[in-house]
Write an enzyme that holds these catalytic residues in place. Structure first.
Site, PDB file in Angstrom:
ATOM      1  N   GLY A 185       9.310  -9.646 -52.870  1.00  0.00           N
ATOM      2  CA  GLY A 185       9.684  -8.965 -53.954  1.00  0.00           C
ATOM      3  C   GLY A 185       8.800  -7.687 -54.291  1.00  0.00           C
ATOM      4  O   GLY A 185       7.678  -7.746 -53.432  1.00  0.00           O
ATOM      5  N   GLN A 186       9.127  -7.348 -55.416  1.00  0.00           N
ATOM      6  CA  GLN A 186       8.130  -6.249 -55.861  1.00  0.00           C
ATOM      7  C   GLN A 186       6.714  -6.590 -55.940  1.00  0.00           C
ATOM      8  O   GLN A 186       5.788  -6.206 -55.617  1.00  0.00           O
ATOM      9  CB  GLN A 186       8.754  -5.838 -57.513  1.00  0.00           C
ATOM     10  CG  GLN A 186      10.111  -5.097 -57.294  1.00  0.00           C
ATOM     11  CD  GLN A 186      10.497  -4.634 -58.689  1.00  0.00           C
ATOM     12  OE1 GLN A 186      10.100  -3.287 -58.970  1.00  0.00           O
ATOM     13  NE2 GLN A 186      11.058  -5.196 -59.380  1.00  0.00           N
ATOM     14  N   LEU A 187       6.727  -7.937 -56.858  1.00  0.00           N
ATOM     15  CA  LEU A 187       5.447  -8.418 -57.080  1.00  0.00           C
ATOM     16  C   LEU A 187       4.907  -9.122 -56.020  1.00  0.00           C
ATOM     17  O   LEU A 187       3.532  -8.940 -55.464  1.00  0.00           O
ATOM     18  CB  LEU A 187       5.498  -9.242 -58.287  1.00  0.00           C
ATOM     19  CG  LEU A 187       4.378  -9.813 -58.997  1.00  0.00           C
ATOM     20  CD1 LEU A 187       3.152  -9.056 -59.204  1.00  0.00           C
ATOM     21  CD2 LEU A 187       4.585 -10.758 -60.110  1.00  0.00           C
ATOM     22  N   ALA A 234      12.138 -15.425 -57.475  1.00  0.00           N
ATOM     23  CA  ALA A 234      13.028 -15.679 -58.855  1.00  0.00           C
ATOM     24  C   ALA A 234      14.340 -15.099 -58.202  1.00  0.00           C
ATOM     25  O   ALA A 234      14.573 -13.968 -57.614  1.00  0.00           O
ATOM     26  CB  ALA A 234      12.345 -15.118 -60.260  1.00  0.00           C
ATOM     27  N   THR A 269      16.415 -12.788 -59.925  1.00  0.00           N
ATOM     28  CA  THR A 269      16.025 -11.762 -61.117  1.00  0.00           C
ATOM     29  C   THR A 269      17.258 -10.919 -61.470  1.00  0.00           C
ATOM     30  O   THR A 269      16.897 -10.320 -62.467  1.00  0.00           O
ATOM     31  CB  THR A 269      14.965 -10.917 -60.493  1.00  0.00           C
ATOM     32  OG1 THR A 269      15.269 -10.356 -59.039  1.00  0.00           O
ATOM     33  CG2 THR A 269      13.550 -11.654 -60.235  1.00  0.00           C
ATOM     34  N   THR A 313       9.265 -14.208 -67.947  1.00  0.00           N
ATOM     35  CA  THR A 313       9.957 -13.055 -68.351  1.00  0.00           C
ATOM     36  C   THR A 313      10.158 -12.864 -70.012  1.00  0.00           C
ATOM     37  O   THR A 313      10.121 -13.909 -70.566  1.00  0.00           O
ATOM     38  CB  THR A 313      11.452 -12.684 -67.813  1.00  0.00           C
ATOM     39  OG1 THR A 313      12.054 -12.057 -68.691  1.00  0.00           O
ATOM     40  CG2 THR A 313      12.112 -13.947 -68.262  1.00  0.00           C
ATOM     41  N   ASP A 314       9.984 -11.880 -70.561  1.00  0.00           N
ATOM     42  CA  ASP A 314      10.177 -11.276 -71.872  1.00  0.00           C
ATOM     43  C   ASP A 314      11.696 -11.855 -72.448  1.00  0.00           C
ATOM     44  O   ASP A 314      12.008 -12.045 -73.489  1.00  0.00           O
ATOM     45  CB  ASP A 314      10.281  -9.864 -72.303  1.00  0.00           C
ATOM     46  CG  ASP A 314      10.913  -9.077 -71.406  1.00  0.00           C
ATOM     47  OD1 ASP A 314      11.221  -9.428 -70.182  1.00  0.00           O
ATOM     48  OD2 ASP A 314      11.483  -7.901 -71.669  1.00  0.00           O
ATOM     49  N   TYR A 343      19.963 -16.010 -67.175  1.00  0.00           N
ATOM     50  CA  TYR A 343      18.826 -15.609 -66.634  1.00  0.00           C
ATOM     51  C   TYR A 343      17.593 -16.182 -67.466  1.00  0.00           C
ATOM     52  O   TYR A 343      16.702 -16.889 -66.963  1.00  0.00           O
ATOM     53  CB  TYR A 343      18.724 -14.212 -66.338  1.00  0.00           C
ATOM     54  CG  TYR A 343      17.092 -13.800 -65.683  1.00  0.00           C
ATOM     55  CD1 TYR A 343      16.757 -14.066 -64.785  1.00  0.00           C
ATOM     56  CD2 TYR A 343      16.567 -12.897 -66.803  1.00  0.00           C
ATOM     57  CE1 TYR A 343      15.512 -13.447 -64.403  1.00  0.00           C
ATOM     58  CE2 TYR A 343      15.029 -12.600 -66.238  1.00  0.00           C
ATOM     59  CZ  TYR A 343      14.736 -12.803 -65.096  1.00  0.00           C
ATOM     60  OH  TYR A 343      13.650 -12.377 -64.819  1.00  0.00           O
ATOM     61  N   LYS A 355      15.059 -19.280 -66.466  1.00  0.00           N
ATOM     62  CA  LYS A 355      13.247 -18.711 -66.435  1.00  0.00           C
ATOM     63  C   LYS A 355      12.705 -19.947 -67.437  1.00  0.00           C
ATOM     64  O   LYS A 355      11.669 -20.418 -67.269  1.00  0.00           O
ATOM     65  CB  LYS A 355      13.194 -17.659 -66.915  1.00  0.00           C
ATOM     66  CG  LYS A 355      13.763 -16.426 -65.716  1.00  0.00           C
ATOM     67  CD  LYS A 355      12.932 -16.588 -64.408  1.00  0.00           C
ATOM     68  CE  LYS A 355      11.484 -16.316 -64.383  1.00  0.00           C
ATOM     69  NZ  LYS A 355      10.756 -16.567 -62.991  1.00  0.00           N
TER      70      LYS A 355
HETATM   71  N1  LIG Z   1      11.823  -7.425 -62.334  1.00  0.00           N
HETATM   72  C1  LIG Z   1      11.676  -7.455 -63.412  1.00  0.00           C
HETATM   73  O1  LIG Z   1      12.059  -6.512 -64.187  1.00  0.00           O
HETATM   74  C2  LIG Z   1      10.888  -8.596 -64.203  1.00  0.00           C
HETATM   75  C3  LIG Z   1      10.777  -8.594 -65.547  1.00  0.00           C
HETATM   76  C4  LIG Z   1      10.341  -9.578 -66.252  1.00  0.00           C
HETATM   77  C5  LIG Z   1       9.968 -10.824 -65.376  1.00  0.00           C
HETATM   78  N2  LIG Z   1      10.058 -10.768 -63.963  1.00  0.00           N
HETATM   79  C6  LIG Z   1       9.577 -12.066 -63.197  1.00  0.00           C
HETATM   80  O2  LIG Z   1       8.529 -11.375 -62.551  1.00  0.00           O
HETATM   81  C7  LIG Z   1       8.352 -12.396 -61.156  1.00  0.00           C
HETATM   82  C8  LIG Z   1       8.557 -11.215 -60.156  1.00  0.00           C
HETATM   83  O3  LIG Z   1       9.680 -10.400 -60.033  1.00  0.00           O
HETATM   84  P1  LIG Z   1      10.018  -9.272 -59.050  1.00  0.00           P
HETATM   85  O4  LIG Z   1      10.242  -7.840 -60.178  1.00  0.00           O
HETATM   86  O5  LIG Z   1       9.031  -9.216 -58.090  1.00  0.00           O
HETATM   87  O6  LIG Z   1      11.236  -9.877 -58.372  1.00  0.00           O
HETATM   88  P2  LIG Z   1      12.119  -9.137 -57.146  1.00  0.00           P
HETATM   89  O7  LIG Z   1      11.642  -8.011 -56.750  1.00  0.00           O
HETATM   90  O8  LIG Z   1      13.508  -9.363 -57.434  1.00  0.00           O
HETATM   91  O9  LIG Z   1      11.642 -10.196 -56.253  1.00  0.00           O
HETATM   92  C9  LIG Z   1      11.986 -11.573 -56.273  1.00  0.00           C
HETATM   93  C10 LIG Z   1      11.907 -12.179 -55.079  1.00  0.00           C
HETATM   94  O10 LIG Z   1      12.394 -13.761 -55.032  1.00  0.00           O
HETATM   95  C11 LIG Z   1      13.059 -13.824 -53.732  1.00  0.00           C
HETATM   96  N3  LIG Z   1      14.146 -14.963 -53.768  1.00  0.00           N
HETATM   97  C12 LIG Z   1      15.329 -14.936 -54.742  1.00  0.00           C
HETATM   98  N4  LIG Z   1      15.911 -15.912 -54.360  1.00  0.00           N
HETATM   99  C13 LIG Z   1      15.194 -16.513 -53.564  1.00  0.00           C
HETATM  100  C14 LIG Z   1      15.715 -17.853 -52.806  1.00  0.00           C
HETATM  101  N5  LIG Z   1      16.595 -18.579 -53.088  1.00  0.00           N
HETATM  102  N6  LIG Z   1      14.754 -18.339 -51.916  1.00  0.00           N
HETATM  103  C15 LIG Z   1      13.328 -17.610 -51.739  1.00  0.00           C
HETATM  104  N7  LIG Z   1      13.269 -16.526 -52.250  1.00  0.00           N
HETATM  105  C16 LIG Z   1      14.119 -16.082 -53.039  1.00  0.00           C
HETATM  106  C17 LIG Z   1      13.664 -12.548 -53.404  1.00  0.00           C
HETATM  107  O11 LIG Z   1      13.985 -12.653 -52.136  1.00  0.00           O
HETATM  108  P3  LIG Z   1      14.688 -11.422 -51.340  1.00  0.00           P
HETATM  109  O12 LIG Z   1      13.922 -10.288 -51.118  1.00  0.00           O
HETATM  110  O13 LIG Z   1      15.017 -12.132 -50.016  1.00  0.00           O
HETATM  111  O14 LIG Z   1      15.916 -11.457 -52.037  1.00  0.00           O
HETATM  112  C18 LIG Z   1      12.593 -11.662 -53.876  1.00  0.00           C
HETATM  113  O15 LIG Z   1      11.709 -11.322 -52.622  1.00  0.00           O
HETATM  114  C19 LIG Z   1       9.820 -13.073 -61.313  1.00  0.00           C
HETATM  115  O16 LIG Z   1       9.324 -14.289 -61.831  1.00  0.00           O
HETATM  116  C20 LIG Z   1      10.720 -12.476 -62.485  1.00  0.00           C
HETATM  117  O17 LIG Z   1      11.534 -13.397 -63.219  1.00  0.00           O
HETATM  118  C21 LIG Z   1      10.497  -9.687 -63.454  1.00  0.00           C
END
Ligand SMILES: NC(=O)c1ccc[n+]([C@@H]2O[C@H](COP(=O)([O-])OP(=O)(O)OC[C@H]3O[C@@H](n4cnc5c(N)ncnc54)[C@H](OP(=O)(O)O)[C@@H]3O)[C@@H](O)[C@H]2O)c1
Length: 305
Positions: free
Chosen positions: A20-22, A69, A71, A110-111, A134, A138
């Site tokens: 994921g991004q993070l 997550a 997401t 998340t917010d 969502y 969370k």
């Molecule tokens: N994105 C936002 O704007 C945002 C805002 C607030 C909080 N957050 C929180 O910050 C954290 C990191 O978010 P991010 O932006 O890095 O999200 P992201 O880029 O969507 O990455 C989430 C990762 O979770 C993996 N994932 C999803 N379903 C899965 C499953 N069943 N088994 C294993 N892996 C799985 C995805 O895998 P794949 O790559 O294979 O799909 C992806 O690599 C999360 O907890 C999110 O809730 C994010």
């Protein structure tokens, strides 16, 4: 896929959601602190958590970082069961195993756990009342960790952006290729945060925790966001300003960007009107601050090659 980044250092760190991004930033940055094992969806699937016991017992990590997550905020309305499994039920199992194995659990939230009615920066102890599947899933994940773990951090952040393809910045730039104008919501306030900045902050936090972990008291929920709120419209306009400097001939640099109320932008999931997170507690307890959203946008736009 399983990647092991460094084998020599003493701290064992397990990162889940490493694609994921993070997660991808964390996988690189945390190698400075120890031996990192990064698992993406193929290494551990949150929809089938049976293998988690074995993974944690075999690795015996000191830190478990959950960056995985479900997401997709609108997708969660359609795939509720999967969203709860990934964001809540498997997180419960992770919390139990982290606790039983004396590992520190670092989890992201998340917010969108807030309803958005407060209209001033949300604090960690404000009551969370999510208005989407969502957000609810969370929050349920957070609650399990709060109940089960003793050594944990829940880091709530917002609007994560990166050089990956699936975030606000990449979406508006891609949309500009087949539209005449972009209408962007101007009545929802939050903040954008570059995933690399979040990852660096996590590295600093873990470095602090690691130095005196047995006596550590700073466990619980922390907000982790830049210092200023903004609207999606403001984020889009500023992104275009940067684009005009670095890529003036692109469609995105030339397209009209118009402010619209959220009532004119129909989305499956409800979003909070105001979800800006105050990160004062993080600054007071750890001396850490994230850069503001303009710096996050610049980071993503200017180093995009
Ligand atoms: N994105 C936002 O704007 C945002 C805002 C607030 C909080 N957050 C929180 O910050 C954290 C990191 O978010 P991010 O932006 O890095 O999200 P992201 O880029 O969507 O990455 C989430 C990762 O979770 C993996 N994932 C999803 N379903 C899965 C499953 N069943 N088994 C294993 N892996 C799985 C995805 O895998 P794949 O790559 O294979 O799909 C992806 O690599 C999360 O907890 C999110 O809730 C994010």
């Amino acid at each position: 896929m399983i990647k092991i980044f460094r084998i020599t250092a003493k701290n064992k760190i397990l990162i889940l959601g490493s694609n994921g991004q993070l997660g991808s930033h964390l996988s690189n940055d945390l190698a400075k602190l120890g031996e990192v094992t990064s698992l993406d969806r193929n290494g551990f699937n949150f929809e089938n958590p049976e293998s988690l016991d074995l993974i944690i017992k075999r690795l015996s990590p000191k830190f478990i970082i959950n960056a995985a997550a479900f997401t997709n905020v609108d997708g969660a309305e359609d795939f509720e069961k999967i969203a709860y499994q990934v964001n809540a039920l498997t997180v419960k199992k992770l919390a139990i195993l982290a606790h039983e194995n004396n590992a520190v659990l670092i989890h992201f939230s998340t917010d969108y756990v807030f309803d958005g009615l407060k209209e001033e920066p949300y604090l960690e102890n404000d009551i969370a009342r999510p208005i989407s599947v969502y957000g609810n899933s969370k929050l349920e994940g957070e609650n399990y960790i709060n109940e089960i773990c003793s050594k944990y951090l829940i880091l709530r952040t917002s609007g994560v952006i990166s050089k990956n393809e699936d975030n606000f910045i990449s979406k508006i730039i891609n949309l500009s290729n087949d539209r005449d104008e972009l209408n962007i919501v101007s009545d929802q306030q939050s903040s954008l945060n570059f995933s690399g900045f979040i990852s660096q902050a996590v590295l600093e936090i873990l470095t602090e925790l690691e130095s005196n972990i047995d006596k550590e008291k700073r466990w619980g929920i922390y907000h982790l966001s830049g210092q200023e709120p903004g609207t999606w419209y403001e984020f889009a306009k500023f992104t275009q300003e940067i684009s005009k400097k670095i890529n003036p001939d692109s469609n995105f640099s030339k397209i009209d960007i118009n402010p619209i109320p959220s009532t004119q932008f129909i989305q499956k999931a409800k979003r909070p009107k105001y979800s800006f997170l105050s990160s004062v507690k993080l600054k007071e307890d750890f001396g850490i601050e994230l850069p503001n959203w303009k710096k996050s946008i610049i980071e993503v736009m200017e180093n995009n090659e």
